[in-house]
Design a protein around this motif. Structure first.
Motif, mmCIF file in Angstrom:
data_model
loop_
_atom_site.group_PDB
_atom_site.id
_atom_site.type_symbol
_atom_site.label_atom_id
_atom_site.label_comp_id
_atom_site.label_asym_id
_atom_site.label_seq_id
_atom_site.Cartn_x
_atom_site.Cartn_y
_atom_site.Cartn_z
ATOM 1 N N ALA A 199 -8.823 -41.503 -27.335
ATOM 2 C CA ALA A 199 -10.080 -42.469 -28.031
ATOM 3 C C ALA A 199 -10.398 -43.580 -27.101
ATOM 4 N N LEU A 200 -9.244 -44.395 -26.466
ATOM 5 C CA LEU A 200 -9.575 -45.744 -25.908
ATOM 6 C C LEU A 200 -10.333 -45.246 -24.463
ATOM 7 N N ALA A 201 -10.003 -44.122 -23.902
ATOM 8 C CA ALA A 201 -10.538 -43.758 -22.666
ATOM 9 C C ALA A 201 -11.985 -43.101 -22.786
ATOM 10 N N ALA A 202 -12.310 -42.600 -23.997
ATOM 11 C CA ALA A 202 -13.358 -42.134 -23.988
ATOM 12 C C ALA A 202 -14.921 -42.784 -23.703
ATOM 13 N N PRO A 203 -14.813 -44.039 -23.772
ATOM 14 C CA PRO A 203 -15.915 -44.557 -22.941
ATOM 15 C C PRO A 203 -16.140 -44.333 -21.517
ATOM 16 N N GLY A 204 -15.182 -43.901 -20.827
ATOM 17 C CA GLY A 204 -15.164 -43.641 -19.417
ATOM 18 C C GLY A 204 -14.902 -45.207 -18.680
ATOM 19 N N LEU A 205 -14.550 -45.893 -19.261
ATOM 20 C CA LEU A 205 -14.206 -47.143 -18.147
ATOM 21 C C LEU A 205 -12.825 -47.155 -18.049
ATOM 22 N N PRO A 206 -12.498 -48.043 -16.972
ATOM 23 C CA PRO A 206 -10.873 -48.239 -16.783
ATOM 24 C C PRO A 206 -10.270 -48.881 -18.039
ATOM 25 N N VAL A 207 -9.137 -48.765 -18.478
ATOM 26 C CA VAL A 207 -8.472 -49.020 -19.675
ATOM 27 C C VAL A 207 -7.273 -49.885 -19.302
ATOM 28 N N ILE A 208 -7.209 -51.080 -19.936
ATOM 29 C CA ILE A 208 -6.076 -51.972 -19.610
ATOM 30 C C ILE A 208 -5.203 -51.739 -20.881
ATOM 31 N N SER A 209 -4.028 -51.340 -20.512
ATOM 32 C CA SER A 209 -3.032 -50.831 -21.712
ATOM 33 C C SER A 209 -2.396 -52.379 -22.112
ATOM 34 N N GLY A 210 -2.383 -52.788 -23.336
ATOM 35 C CA GLY A 210 -1.771 -54.036 -23.842
ATOM 36 C C GLY A 210 -1.410 -54.029 -25.195
ATOM 37 N N GLY A 211 -0.417 -55.007 -25.388
ATOM 38 C CA GLY A 211 0.050 -55.180 -26.612
ATOM 39 C C GLY A 211 0.837 -56.369 -26.638
ATOM 40 N N ARG A 212 1.211 -56.822 -27.869
ATOM 41 C CA ARG A 212 2.189 -58.005 -28.077
ATOM 42 C C ARG A 212 3.424 -57.513 -28.515
#
Length: 211
Positions: free
Chosen positions: A86-99
């Protein structure tokens, strides 16, 4: 916009803060003791979309289910993997992050998921008072460009405790006086507002440098 996502660990939830003309997606999850209301996550969601970065705040299945204790790391990784399409669905590079615990998840799964980069907020380098139990291997093993944003007084690892690493492995932005939640004491030389600006400014500069 809120999106429900089914994962093998249960239903997760994404709250989208979309840029008008996005070039990147920054997906960030919470730690083991809180949710997406964390001050740093909210600051990023408020600041980055105006600069072409859509922010996706991800709630792990255990939070969606109303549980108060996070599950084992393996289950957290399963939930994150399930949300990734779902995060990759827009077709853009995805930065994986969290705290905190979410930063560990991002580091552990970045390479297999094809993350563009990793943002580690308050990376828990070790349990408080137990520096011998280092988690540096997770950070150093991310395999993609990584930014650590760390409070100067974080009991889970102060900036000076982080290991030296080959150039390009990771960069570190220090938030002076900040604790594990980036709270700064009233007597500090910087305000709480300024502390959050250091976070958003540091992340914006870093995202701008990513190829």
């Amino acid at each position: 916009m809120t999106e429900a996502v089914e994962t093998d660990a249960g239903p997760a939830r994404i709250t989208w803060h979309r840029a008008r003309r996005p070039r990147l997606v920054l997906a960030v999850s919470h730690g083991a003791g809180g949710g997406i209301e964390a001050r740093d996550l909210q600051a990023l969601a408020g600041a980055l979309p105006a600069h072409g970065v859509s922010v996706a705040l991800v709630e792990q299945p255990w939070r969606v289910a109303g549980k108060k204790l996070a599950p084992a790391p393996k289950t957290l990784d399963t939930g994150w993997r399930g949300v990734w399409p779902a995060l990759a669905a827009p077709g853009l590079p995805v930065i994986s992050g969290g705290r905190s615990a979410g930063a560990r998840v991002a580091c552990r799964t970045a390479a297999e998921l094809g993350a563009h980069a990793v943002l580690a907020l308050s990376f828990p380098l070790h349990p408080p008072g137990q520096p011998e139990k280092s988690r540096a291997a997770e950070l150093l093993g991310a395999g993609v460009p990584t930014l650590v944003v760390q409070g100067g007084n974080d009991p889970f690892g102060r900036p000076a405790e982080f290991p030296a690493a080959p150039e390009g492995t990771y960069d570190l932005v220090e938030v002076p006086y900040g604790d594990h939640g980036f709270a700064v004491p009233k007597r500090a030389e910087i305000s709480q507002e300024r502390a959050l600006e250091l976070i958003t400014d540091g992340v914006l500069k870093w995202t701008g440098s990513l190829g």
